[in-house]
Design an enzyme around this catalytic site. Structure first.
Site, PDB file in Angstrom:
ATOM      1  N   HIS A   1      58.843 -18.006  11.900  1.00  0.00           N
ATOM      2  CA  HIS A   1      58.567 -18.801  13.087  1.00  0.00           C
ATOM      3  C   HIS A   1      60.056 -19.800  12.363  1.00  0.00           C
ATOM      4  O   HIS A   1      59.592 -20.476  10.924  1.00  0.00           O
ATOM      5  CB  HIS A   1      57.782 -19.905  12.675  1.00  0.00           C
TER       6      HIS A   1
ATOM      7  N   TYR B   1      51.165 -30.002  15.234  1.00  0.00           N
ATOM      8  CA  TYR B   1      50.596 -30.411  15.015  1.00  0.00           C
ATOM      9  C   TYR B   1      49.939 -31.744  15.550  1.00  0.00           C
ATOM     10  O   TYR B   1      51.493 -32.243  15.932  1.00  0.00           O
ATOM     11  CB  TYR B   1      51.014 -30.472  13.034  1.00  0.00           C
TER      12      TYR B   1
HETATM   13  C1  PHB Z   1      46.425 -22.066   9.534  1.00  0.00           C
HETATM   14  O1  PHB Z   1      46.584 -21.168  10.132  1.00  0.00           O
HETATM   15  O2  PHB Z   1      45.445 -21.532   8.932  1.00  0.00           O
HETATM   16  C2  PHB Z   1      46.620 -23.071   8.757  1.00  0.00           C
HETATM   17  C3  PHB Z   1      48.352 -23.337   9.729  1.00  0.00           C
HETATM   18  C4  PHB Z   1      48.686 -24.571   8.876  1.00  0.00           C
HETATM   19  C5  PHB Z   1      48.419 -25.629   8.364  1.00  0.00           C
HETATM   20  C6  PHB Z   1      47.242 -24.488   7.915  1.00  0.00           C
HETATM   21  C7  PHB Z   1      45.849 -24.291   8.516  1.00  0.00           C
HETATM   22  O3  PHB Z   1      49.036 -26.419   8.240  1.00  0.00           O
END
Ligand code: PHB
Ligand code: RFL
Length: 389
Positions: free
Chosen positions: A72, A200
């Site tokens: 990514h 996020y």
């Molecule tokens: C996940 O894909 O489980 C994951 C990805 C990013 C994070 C935490 C968990 O910050």
């Protein structure tokens, strides 16, 4: 039984150390409390830093990850209806690898089997002895039989609840902790991810995260109350809540389906100092926990392993103890920088119960600043892709 390095815990940290040491001819025995099937059933991390990817390759375990993992170039942050992209590739020419912890662990076990390395499962009552002498040992029971494992060093890679950290005298150990008043409810589902990169999201209803394992397997999280129970959440209730926390353009294209795993993870920040006591070295979750917001737990376990591996190689190959003597100091310096990033991102993206109108405005201003400021985005990209070892 005798080995050079006894490793307690057959999670990713312990197995990675075992394979790295094996590549330099150093003998190890891994003692694991649970069955292999149990270790491989845990759904945890999904995002790997460049440094972690390099360590897997150094351990000779990078092939499947390179073939099946997803690179990514950046990530998305959302605030209400607004969403923006932080482009790691453009800003600092780096990326992250999306490849699940379960697959990392599976690959490490396969490599361990292929080289005939010892992993003893279902070990009960693991106890560490004589750590301040040059002949430490570990006792344990397996299938009702008592065993003693003599060694030069012990690597405590036994996670947050293991016995290693407790073996450092309470008078020496200093623990720093922050427990957050919320957890993450996560689900895994056989559905195409809503976006090609992670999102996020900060919303008035709380945090949400859209992640993935592959083109047909999605991983989503919503912030929930720390006391909440999985039983309170039907799949439909989860999907409804997730939709409400995402910008509507994203929510509209969300594909839902039955969950194949659903769990709640509490959020905490924790550090134990020192990370070395005599012949014992703590690594990974045994020494520190970060809230998952920055995707740093597994990655920080790996950076510990980098310092420990290099220290042990220096000791065995050159008879020089400098690397192991400075292990705790070097590992902790990086641990605290990742703690800072994870704490800051947690604060930026979650709804806190005590938050007032002023706090909301500050959070929104911080996100707006990040959206508009290249220097802030560069700092974010450097931390997210991993502070160099
Ligand atoms: C996940 O894909 O489980 C994951 C990805 C990013 C994070 C935490 C968990 O910050
Ligand atoms: P582990 O994985 O806990 O492994 C420790 C092992 O030790 C064993 N053990 C014992 N063995 C012998 N005797 C005893 N008495 C023992 N007691 C325990 C355990 O059975 C286990 O097999 O620790 P390790 O190896 O340090 O690895 C740490 C990571 O697992 C952890 O930091 C990450 O999963 C955290 N994390 C994430 N990290 C990331 O880098 N990126 C992410 O995207 C990310 N997402 C996450 C996460 C953790 C999560 N949860 C569930 C806490 C997402 C979630 C939801």
């Amino acid at each position: 039984m005798r080995t050079q390095v006894a490793i307690i815990g057959g999670g990713p940290a312990g197995l990675l150390l075992a394979q790295l040491l094996h590549s330099r001819g150093i003998d190890t025995v891994v003692l694991e409390r649970r069955s292999r099937a149990h270790v491989l059933s845990r759904i945890r991390a999904g995002v790997l830093e460049t440094g972690f990817v390099g360590l897997m390759e150094q351990a000779g375990v990078g092939q499947r990850m390179q073939a099946e993992g997803y690179l990514h170039d950046g990530t998305h942050l959302a605030c209400g209806e607004d969403m923006f992209h932080i482009d790691f590739a453009k800003l600092i020419n780096r990326h992250v690898m999306v490849y699940g912890q379960t697959e990392v662990t599976r690959d490490l076990y396969a490599a361990r089997d292929a080289c005939g390395g010892k992993v003893l499962h279902d070990c009960e009552g693991v106890t560490l002895h004589d750590l301040e002498t040059d002949a430490p040992f570990v006792t344990f029971e397996q299938n009702g039989t008592s065993h003693q494992l003599n060694c030069d060093f012990i690597a405590g890679c036994d996670g947050f609840h293991g016995p290693s950290r407790q073996s450092i005298p309470a008078t020496v150990r200093r623990e720093y902790e922050r427990v957050y008043p919320f957890g993450w409810l996560g689900i895994l589902s056989h559905t195409p991810p809503v976006n090609d990169e992670l999102i996020y999201a900060n919303s008035a209803r709380g945090f949400a995260l859209c992640s993935m394992r592959n083109a047909q397997l999605s991983r989503y999280y919503v912030q929930c109350d720390a006391q909440d129970k999985v039983e309170n959440w039907s799949d439909d209730a989860f999907w409804d809540e997730l939709r409400r926390r995402l910008p509507s353009a994203v929510a509209d294209r969300l594909v839902t389906g039955p969950s194949i795993e659903k769990s709640i993870a509490p959020l905490r920040s924790f550090v134990c100092e020192p990370m070395r006591w005599g012949r014992l070295f703590l690594a990974g979750d045994a020494a520190h926990i970060v809230p998952p917001t920055g995707a740093k737990g597994l990655n920080t376990a790996a950076s510990d392993i980098h310092y420990l591996f290099n220290g042990l190689v220096q000791y065995y190959a050159e008879g020089c103890a400098e690397g192991i003597d400075r292990y705790s100091e070097k590992a902790l310096a990086r641990v605290w920088k990742t703690q800072r990033f994870s704490w800051q991102l947690t604060r930026l993206l979650h709804a806190f119960p005590e938050q007032d109108a002023f706090d909301h405005k500050i959070q929104a201003a911080e996100l707006a600043f990040l959206r508009e400021n290249t220097a802030a985005q560069t700092a974010f990209a450097e931390c997210y892709t991993g502070i160099p070892y």
